[in-house]
Design a protein around this motif. Structure first.
Motif, short mmCIF file in Angstrom:
data_model
loop_
_atom_site.label_atom_id
_atom_site.label_comp_id
_atom_site.label_asym_id
_atom_site.label_seq_id
_atom_site.Cartn_x
_atom_site.Cartn_y
_atom_site.Cartn_z
N CYS A 68 0.83 -1.19 0.00
CA CYS A 68 0.00 0.00 0.00
C CYS A 68 0.87 1.25 0.00
N CYS A 71 -0.13 3.15 3.58
CA CYS A 71 0.22 2.63 4.90
C CYS A 71 1.31 1.56 4.85
N CYS A 122 -4.27 -0.36 -0.23
CA CYS A 122 -5.04 -1.46 0.33
C CYS A 122 -6.48 -0.99 0.53
#
Ligand SMILES: [Zn+2]
Length: 129
Positions: A68, A71, A122
């Motif tokens: 991702c 994150c 994500c």
């Protein structure tokens, strides 16, 4: 093995191609640093002559391992093209390369996979924009 077929075999009938293409042959490893390929592409394709070209139709499936961008969490993404279709011209400016009667489908597939790469984010509860 690249995904190739002999165009002479198309004169009488359509061809079925089925198998796997290794990620090394797809040559997509360094295109996006957040998308990793560790498993082969699987394909099931039907190839036939169509007017002045070749029509390829079928399915492509490629598991990707993504990170991702927001994150940094790894997440899997299954890239599927079902149906996938591609028309290869045998004449004109866009015509495909034919080497010793063989046509290599790998570049056309590679191009569509590249266009189908996901946004590296994500899908989680905090993944909204
Ligand atoms: Zn995330």
């Amino acid at each position: 093995m690249p995904i190739t077929f002999n165009i002479r075999h198309l004169e009488e009938k359509s061809l079925s191609l089925e198998g796997e293409l290794s990620c090394a042959e797809l040559d997509l490893a360094n295109v996006d640093e957040l998308i990793h390929l560790s498993q082969p592409l699987s394909y099931e394709l039907n190839v036939e002559k169509f007017e002045r070209g070749i029509l390829v139709q079928g399915k492509l499936r490629l598991p990707l391992e993504c990170e991702c961008a927001r994150c940094l969490k790894p997440f899997p993404h299954l890239l599927t093209f079902d149906p996938w279709a591609c028309h290869l011209a045998l004449e004109g400016e866009e015509k495909i390369a034919i080497i010793n009667d063989f046509v290599d489908l790998t570049p056309s597939i590679r191009e569509d996979i590249l266009l189908g790469f996901p946004n590296s984010r994500c899908v989680g509860p905090n993944a909204r924009d």
